[in-house]
Design an enzyme around this catalytic site. Structure first.
Site, PDB file in Angstrom:
ATOM      1  N   PHE A 172      60.513  33.810  16.141  1.00 59.86           N
ATOM      2  CA  PHE A 172      60.617  33.963  17.296  1.00 59.86           C
ATOM      3  C   PHE A 172      61.695  34.740  17.767  1.00 59.86           C
ATOM      4  O   PHE A 172      61.778  35.941  18.450  1.00 59.86           O
ATOM      5  CB  PHE A 172      60.548  32.749  18.060  1.00 59.86           C
ATOM      6  CG  PHE A 172      59.418  32.155  18.507  1.00 59.86           C
ATOM      7  CD1 PHE A 172      58.569  31.576  17.746  1.00 59.86           C
ATOM      8  CD2 PHE A 172      58.815  32.356  19.656  1.00 59.86           C
ATOM      9  CE1 PHE A 172      57.216  31.317  17.818  1.00 59.86           C
ATOM     10  CE2 PHE A 172      57.822  31.751  20.321  1.00 59.86           C
ATOM     11  CZ  PHE A 172      56.725  31.227  19.302  1.00 59.86           C
ATOM     12  N   GLU A 173      63.063  34.601  17.146  1.00 57.15           N
ATOM     13  CA  GLU A 173      64.194  35.539  17.324  1.00 57.15           C
ATOM     14  C   GLU A 173      63.857  37.118  17.094  1.00 57.15           C
ATOM     15  O   GLU A 173      64.119  37.943  17.822  1.00 57.15           O
ATOM     16  CB  GLU A 173      65.371  35.170  16.563  1.00 57.15           C
ATOM     17  CG  GLU A 173      66.538  35.818  16.715  1.00 57.15           C
ATOM     18  CD  GLU A 173      67.890  35.497  16.201  1.00 57.15           C
ATOM     19  OE1 GLU A 173      67.790  34.417  15.855  1.00 57.15           O
ATOM     20  OE2 GLU A 173      68.784  36.544  15.895  1.00 57.15           O
ATOM     21  N   THR A 203      64.979  33.636  13.061  1.00 55.67           N
ATOM     22  CA  THR A 203      63.855  32.867  13.019  1.00 55.67           C
ATOM     23  C   THR A 203      62.436  33.926  13.496  1.00 55.67           C
ATOM     24  O   THR A 203      63.015  34.775  13.889  1.00 55.67           O
ATOM     25  CB  THR A 203      63.644  31.713  13.913  1.00 55.67           C
ATOM     26  OG1 THR A 203      63.512  32.067  15.199  1.00 55.67           O
ATOM     27  CG2 THR A 203      64.819  30.647  13.717  1.00 55.67           C
ATOM     28  N   ASP A 258      60.248  25.235  22.882  1.00 55.51           N
ATOM     29  CA  ASP A 258      59.367  25.771  24.091  1.00 55.51           C
ATOM     30  C   ASP A 258      60.079  25.632  25.417  1.00 55.51           C
ATOM     31  O   ASP A 258      60.507  24.297  25.739  1.00 55.51           O
ATOM     32  CB  ASP A 258      58.126  25.030  23.826  1.00 55.51           C
ATOM     33  CG  ASP A 258      57.166  25.010  22.732  1.00 55.51           C
ATOM     34  OD1 ASP A 258      57.263  26.383  22.343  1.00 55.51           O
ATOM     35  OD2 ASP A 258      56.893  24.448  22.340  1.00 55.51           O
ATOM     36  N   GLU A 276      56.963  19.838  12.707  1.00 58.02           N
ATOM     37  CA  GLU A 276      55.880  20.605  13.400  1.00 58.02           C
ATOM     38  C   GLU A 276      54.815  20.181  13.988  1.00 58.02           C
ATOM     39  O   GLU A 276      54.057  19.424  13.063  1.00 58.02           O
ATOM     40  CB  GLU A 276      55.818  21.998  12.621  1.00 58.02           C
ATOM     41  CG  GLU A 276      54.718  23.092  13.208  1.00 58.02           C
ATOM     42  CD  GLU A 276      55.072  23.537  14.500  1.00 58.02           C
ATOM     43  OE1 GLU A 276      56.224  24.104  14.665  1.00 58.02           O
ATOM     44  OE2 GLU A 276      54.453  23.403  15.501  1.00 58.02           O
ATOM     45  N   LYS A 299      57.951  26.345  34.023  1.00 61.54           N
ATOM     46  CA  LYS A 299      57.678  25.809  35.427  1.00 61.54           C
ATOM     47  C   LYS A 299      58.438  24.489  35.706  1.00 61.54           C
ATOM     48  O   LYS A 299      58.431  23.585  34.797  1.00 61.54           O
ATOM     49  CB  LYS A 299      56.241  25.555  35.657  1.00 61.54           C
ATOM     50  CG  LYS A 299      55.516  26.719  35.499  1.00 61.54           C
ATOM     51  CD  LYS A 299      53.841  26.482  35.683  1.00 61.54           C
ATOM     52  CE  LYS A 299      53.212  27.685  35.397  1.00 61.54           C
ATOM     53  NZ  LYS A 299      51.816  27.636  35.226  1.00 61.54           N
ATOM     54  N   ASP A 351      66.278  31.773  23.822  1.00 54.93           N
ATOM     55  CA  ASP A 351      66.455  33.157  24.511  1.00 54.93           C
ATOM     56  C   ASP A 351      66.124  33.005  26.006  1.00 54.93           C
ATOM     57  O   ASP A 351      66.125  34.149  26.658  1.00 54.93           O
ATOM     58  CB  ASP A 351      65.074  33.918  23.914  1.00 54.93           C
ATOM     59  CG  ASP A 351      64.126  33.242  24.372  1.00 54.93           C
ATOM     60  OD1 ASP A 351      63.428  32.299  23.909  1.00 54.93           O
ATOM     61  OD2 ASP A 351      63.094  33.911  25.016  1.00 54.93           O
ATOM     62  N   GLU A 408      64.831  20.234  10.875  1.00 57.62           N
ATOM     63  CA  GLU A 408      64.494  21.177  11.871  1.00 57.62           C
ATOM     64  C   GLU A 408      63.264  20.699  12.765  1.00 57.62           C
ATOM     65  O   GLU A 408      62.529  20.124  12.009  1.00 57.62           O
ATOM     66  CB  GLU A 408      64.333  22.458  11.007  1.00 57.62           C
ATOM     67  CG  GLU A 408      64.046  23.608  12.154  1.00 57.62           C
ATOM     68  CD  GLU A 408      63.316  24.859  11.822  1.00 57.62           C
ATOM     69  OE1 GLU A 408      63.488  25.831  12.528  1.00 57.62           O
ATOM     70  OE2 GLU A 408      62.472  24.961  10.892  1.00 57.62           O
TER      71      GLU A 408
HETATM   72  C1  LIG Z   1      58.681  28.603  20.430  1.00 60.83           C
HETATM   73  S1  LIG Z   1      58.375  28.175  18.889  1.00 60.83           S
HETATM   74  C2  LIG Z   1      59.702  28.510  17.728  1.00 60.83           C
HETATM   75  C3  LIG Z   1      59.382  28.160  16.384  1.00 60.83           C
HETATM   76  C4  LIG Z   1      60.613  28.422  15.549  1.00 60.83           C
HETATM   77  N1  LIG Z   1      61.602  27.711  15.510  1.00 60.83           N
HETATM   78  C5  LIG Z   1      60.981  29.999  15.663  1.00 60.83           C
HETATM   79  O1  LIG Z   1      62.187  30.144  16.237  1.00 60.83           O
HETATM   80  O2  LIG Z   1      60.335  30.916  15.219  1.00 60.83           O
HETATM   81  C6  LIG Z   1      58.414  26.196  19.368  1.00 60.83           C
HETATM   82  C7  LIG Z   1      57.709  25.394  17.999  1.00 60.83           C
HETATM   83  O3  LIG Z   1      58.019  24.233  18.235  1.00 60.83           O
HETATM   84  C8  LIG Z   1      57.235  23.324  17.944  1.00 60.83           C
HETATM   85  N2  LIG Z   1      57.298  21.970  18.774  1.00 60.83           N
HETATM   86  C9  LIG Z   1      57.463  21.776  20.192  1.00 60.83           C
HETATM   87  N3  LIG Z   1      57.719  20.802  20.354  1.00 60.83           N
HETATM   88  C10 LIG Z   1      57.656  19.842  19.384  1.00 60.83           C
HETATM   89  C11 LIG Z   1      57.828  18.436  19.237  1.00 60.83           C
HETATM   90  N4  LIG Z   1      58.191  17.737  20.266  1.00 60.83           N
HETATM   91  N5  LIG Z   1      57.478  18.100  17.707  1.00 60.83           N
HETATM   92  C12 LIG Z   1      57.263  19.076  16.783  1.00 60.83           C
HETATM   93  N6  LIG Z   1      57.056  20.311  17.018  1.00 60.83           N
HETATM   94  C13 LIG Z   1      57.361  20.890  18.282  1.00 60.83           C
HETATM   95  C14 LIG Z   1      55.891  23.946  18.707  1.00 60.83           C
HETATM   96  O4  LIG Z   1      54.279  23.701  18.270  1.00 60.83           O
HETATM   97  C15 LIG Z   1      56.316  25.609  18.156  1.00 60.83           C
HETATM   98  O5  LIG Z   1      55.905  25.962  17.098  1.00 60.83           O
END
Ligand SMILES: C[S@@+](CC[C@H](N)C(=O)[O-])C[C@H]1O[C@@H](n2cnc3c(N)ncnc32)[C@H](O)[C@@H]1O
Length: 224
Positions: A205-206, A203, A124, A74, A128, A165, A49
């Site tokens: 965020f969802e 998750t 993420d 993460e 932009k 989303d 993941e």
């Molecule tokens: C919007 S959050 C979603 C978290 C989780 N998947 C959820 O749905 O609740 C995106 C997560 O991905 C991590 N992340 C983003 N790009 C990453 C990367 N290149 N390598 C490791 N983690 C990353 C961010 O730190 C963040 O915790």
């Protein structure tokens, strides 16, 4: 981000969290991620993941699928610590959490055909235009994921599972999947066993975004 997600509780990642400082120099070559699991668990299928956040998917899915190992990556230290501590408290021997940047780790450390499935939930969106190049899901990265996925010879193998989303990012994912159409076949999303009633994945965020009434999109890419 910040450290407030721990609400003052002390976090213990011992046995579950792997920090990037524990990795060998990447020039030394690729490593076997199965080494982070107990010896008797190493032959089991391994899922990855990317962006585990607080670890909700890992806790739920690893509990529902004890015969699969899960490696979560993460890069935000506070989330990594939180998720690893949470998996330790649930005593999930089939989960490990790696604190590093996923693209760099996969490109430099991961051997071919290492993972059964790759899960990327609510990455993420970088809304932009000038930041679009930071989006995780893009054609070169899909090509790298193709390399580290097992062949789709059996059901459930050789899959990337994506959810977002963000409608614009979803369109972008479709475009980049089309650019990698020689490598992946797109399929409709199927929720994992651990998803709750009416959830796509379930998750953190969802659940937060559902309360805001946002629409969700999912897609599966199967390795050709
Ligand atoms: C919007 S959050 C979603 C978290 C989780 N998947 C959820 O749905 O609740 C995106 C997560 O991905 C991590 N992340 C983003 N790009 C990453 C990367 N290149 N390598 C490791 N983690 C990353 C961010 O730190 C963040 O915790």
């Amino acid at each position: 981000m910040g450290f407030s997600i721990s609400h003052g509780k002390s976090m213990d990642v011992t046995g579950w969290g792997i920090d990037q400082t524990q990795l060998p120099p990447f020039e030394a070559g690729r490593i076997n991620p199965r080494q982070w699991f107990a010896l008797e668990r190493q032959p089991l299928p391994l899922d990855l993941e990317i962006g585990s956040g607080k670890g909700t998917f890992l806790v739920q899915q690893a509990t529902a699928s004890p015969q699969v190992n899960f490696l979560g990556i993460e890069y935000a230290a506070a989330f990594w610590r939180y998720a690893a501590d949470r998996c330790r408290r649930h005593n999930l021997g089939n989960v490990r959490l790696l604190h590093t940047e996923a693209s760099f780790f996969i490109r430099n450390y991961v051997p071919d055909a290492a993972f059964r499935q790759v899960h990327i939930y609510f990455p993420d969106p970088w809304p932009k235009k000038r930041h679009h190049k930071r989006r995780l899901v893009q054609e070169p990265f899909l090509r790298e994921l193709h390399r580290v996925l097992e062949p789709a010879a059996q059901p459930g193998h050789g899959l990337i599972r994506l959810a977002t989303d963000h409608s614009d990012y979803y369109q972008w994912m479709l475009q980049h999947a089309a650019l990698a159409a020689d490598l992946f076949e797109p399929l409709p999303f199927e929720s994992p066993a651990s998803a709750g009633e009416g959830e796509l994945v379930g998750t953190n965020f969802e659940r937060k975004y559902r309360r805001e009434g946002r629409p969700f999109h999912g897609m599966i890419l199967r390795k050709r």
